[in-house]
Design a protein around this motif. Sequence first.
Motif, mmCIF file in Angstrom:
data_model
loop_
_atom_site.group_PDB
_atom_site.id
_atom_site.type_symbol
_atom_site.label_atom_id
_atom_site.label_comp_id
_atom_site.label_asym_id
_atom_site.label_seq_id
_atom_site.Cartn_x
_atom_site.Cartn_y
_atom_site.Cartn_z
ATOM 1 N N LEU A 138 -2.691 18.167 33.644
ATOM 2 C CA LEU A 138 -3.513 18.183 32.480
ATOM 3 C C LEU A 138 -2.611 18.258 31.201
ATOM 4 N N ASP A 139 -3.028 17.769 30.146
ATOM 5 C CA ASP A 139 -2.087 17.750 28.948
ATOM 6 C C ASP A 139 -2.521 19.227 28.253
ATOM 7 N N PHE A 140 -1.403 19.916 28.475
ATOM 8 C CA PHE A 140 -1.307 21.021 27.782
ATOM 9 C C PHE A 140 -1.287 21.092 26.255
ATOM 10 N N ALA A 141 -0.601 20.482 25.530
ATOM 11 C CA ALA A 141 -0.676 20.171 24.203
ATOM 12 C C ALA A 141 -1.861 20.105 23.469
ATOM 13 N N LYS A 142 -2.714 19.069 24.304
ATOM 14 C CA LYS A 142 -3.949 18.681 23.819
ATOM 15 C C LYS A 142 -4.955 19.831 24.004
ATOM 16 N N MET A 143 -4.932 20.402 25.137
ATOM 17 C CA MET A 143 -5.638 21.687 25.245
ATOM 18 C C MET A 143 -5.465 22.759 24.429
ATOM 19 N N SER A 144 -4.381 22.993 23.977
ATOM 20 C CA SER A 144 -4.081 24.015 23.182
ATOM 21 C C SER A 144 -4.439 23.732 21.691
ATOM 22 N N GLU A 145 -4.409 22.309 21.407
ATOM 23 C CA GLU A 145 -4.866 22.161 20.140
ATOM 24 C C GLU A 145 -6.512 22.334 20.184
ATOM 25 N N ALA A 146 -7.083 21.777 21.157
ATOM 26 C CA ALA A 146 -8.464 21.811 21.181
ATOM 27 C C ALA A 146 -8.953 23.221 21.400
ATOM 28 N N ALA A 147 -8.145 24.149 21.808
ATOM 29 C CA ALA A 147 -8.701 25.709 22.061
ATOM 30 C C ALA A 147 -8.571 26.436 20.742
ATOM 31 N N SER A 148 -7.777 25.954 19.696
ATOM 32 C CA SER A 148 -7.681 26.599 18.736
ATOM 33 C C SER A 148 -8.947 26.313 17.504
ATOM 34 N N THR A 205 -15.129 22.447 29.037
ATOM 35 C CA THR A 205 -14.604 21.447 27.898
ATOM 36 C C THR A 205 -13.109 21.179 27.830
ATOM 37 N N LEU A 206 -12.589 22.488 27.919
ATOM 38 C CA LEU A 206 -11.137 22.082 27.576
ATOM 39 C C LEU A 206 -10.468 21.384 28.829
ATOM 40 N N ILE A 207 -10.650 21.610 30.085
ATOM 41 C CA ILE A 207 -10.286 20.922 31.268
ATOM 42 C C ILE A 207 -10.496 19.454 30.897
ATOM 43 N N ASN A 208 -11.727 19.053 30.618
ATOM 44 C CA ASN A 208 -11.915 17.650 30.026
ATOM 45 C C ASN A 208 -10.784 17.133 28.952
ATOM 46 N N VAL A 209 -10.524 17.984 27.962
ATOM 47 C CA VAL A 209 -9.555 17.581 26.929
ATOM 48 C C VAL A 209 -8.263 17.297 27.860
ATOM 49 N N LYS A 213 -10.783 13.099 29.279
ATOM 50 C CA LYS A 213 -12.086 12.559 29.133
ATOM 51 C C LYS A 213 -12.750 12.950 27.588
ATOM 52 N N LEU A 214 -12.174 13.969 26.935
ATOM 53 C CA LEU A 214 -12.560 14.227 25.767
ATOM 54 C C LEU A 214 -10.978 14.513 24.834
ATOM 55 N N LEU A 215 -11.290 14.410 23.414
ATOM 56 C CA LEU A 215 -10.108 14.656 22.530
ATOM 57 C C LEU A 215 -10.133 15.839 21.760
ATOM 58 N N PRO A 216 -9.243 16.392 21.281
ATOM 59 C CA PRO A 216 -9.154 17.515 20.544
ATOM 60 C C PRO A 216 -10.195 17.514 19.423
ATOM 61 N N ASP A 217 -10.122 16.313 18.704
ATOM 62 C CA ASP A 217 -10.988 16.031 17.547
ATOM 63 C C ASP A 217 -12.505 15.899 17.882
ATOM 64 N N ASP A 218 -12.856 15.945 19.220
ATOM 65 C CA ASP A 218 -14.303 15.826 19.886
ATOM 66 C C ASP A 218 -14.829 17.394 19.595
ATOM 67 N N PRO A 220 -14.900 19.797 17.129
ATOM 68 C CA PRO A 220 -15.916 20.289 16.040
ATOM 69 C C PRO A 220 -17.158 19.421 16.169
ATOM 70 N N CYS A 221 -17.171 18.231 16.348
ATOM 71 C CA CYS A 221 -18.458 17.511 16.628
ATOM 72 C C CYS A 221 -19.188 17.891 17.579
ATOM 73 N N ILE A 222 -18.721 18.500 18.630
ATOM 74 C CA ILE A 222 -19.614 19.153 19.743
ATOM 75 C C ILE A 222 -20.233 20.336 19.175
ATOM 76 N N ILE A 223 -19.265 21.122 18.553
ATOM 77 C CA ILE A 223 -20.079 22.458 17.922
ATOM 78 C C ILE A 223 -21.143 22.128 17.054
ATOM 79 N N ARG A 224 -20.864 21.211 16.090
ATOM 80 C CA ARG A 224 -22.025 20.887 15.068
ATOM 81 C C ARG A 224 -23.210 20.432 15.659
#
Length: 267
Positions: A138-148, A205-209, A213-218, A220-224
């Motif tokens: 798992l890409d920890f850096a991307k997960m961390s970015e997405a979590a924030s 969702t964060l596991i998919n990041v 399968k997902l990007l951190p930039d996804d 905010p779009c999913i929330i909206r």
Amino acid sequence: MKTIKLTLAYLGEQYSGWQIQPRQPHLKTIQGELQKGLKLLTGEEVQVIGAGRTDAGVNALGQVAAFRTSSSIPCDRYPEALNGILPEDIIVYKGETAGDSFHSIKDAKGKWYRYHIYAGKFPHVFFNKISVHIKQELDFAKMSEAASLFKGVHDFRSFCVSKTEKKTFIRNIKECKISQHQNFIFLDIYGDGFLHNMVRIIAGTLINVGNGKLLPDDIPCIIRAQDRTLAGPTAPARGLCLIKVDYDIKENFFCKAENLDMPPLFY
């Protein structure tokens, strides 16, 4: 009559969640076991109200529950007395007297949940029952970015079960962070309240990041979008743990908590 407040922990594997199911009284629940134990101690039919109605298989380290009683048993005697009656996977750590108006759900100012992920080639023999095993890296850096990006006041309709009677999906997430210790990855999330399966869907969702399968930039779009189909899967229940319930709005214990990067046994 007095109100007794209990702090307890449990492993949820053998239980159909916290709450007694009136239509399925045969199901084993945490609330049911507590009420049976308290009847043996007090001779009373009490209703125990828990701060978090954890789902089947979900664990707790700092669940808070309260009940009203006429018993003369001192409040600090309940842990030892109950622990001699309850199954070994439910432990009461503290008993105290609360005010007559205390309500374990309504008075809660915040809750801290932790989701456990074990990213290794093979499952961890000791922690397999309280963590989810992910084989791939798992890409920890991307997960961390997405979590924030979950922090703040949002409509979390995308991160809730589709069929719900909730009238509002707006929640305030005050902290959402990923930490790592060796092969363990922890999602710690603190907020004023959570929708049904919300933390587990965020974890999925964060596991998919993490697996691309997902990007951190996804996020905010999913929330909206307010569309459950766009978020990740609901992560398994066994990885989730209710760490603490906050009743003091002046103190965010999550921010002050120590050892957030330690393995699950060392909270």
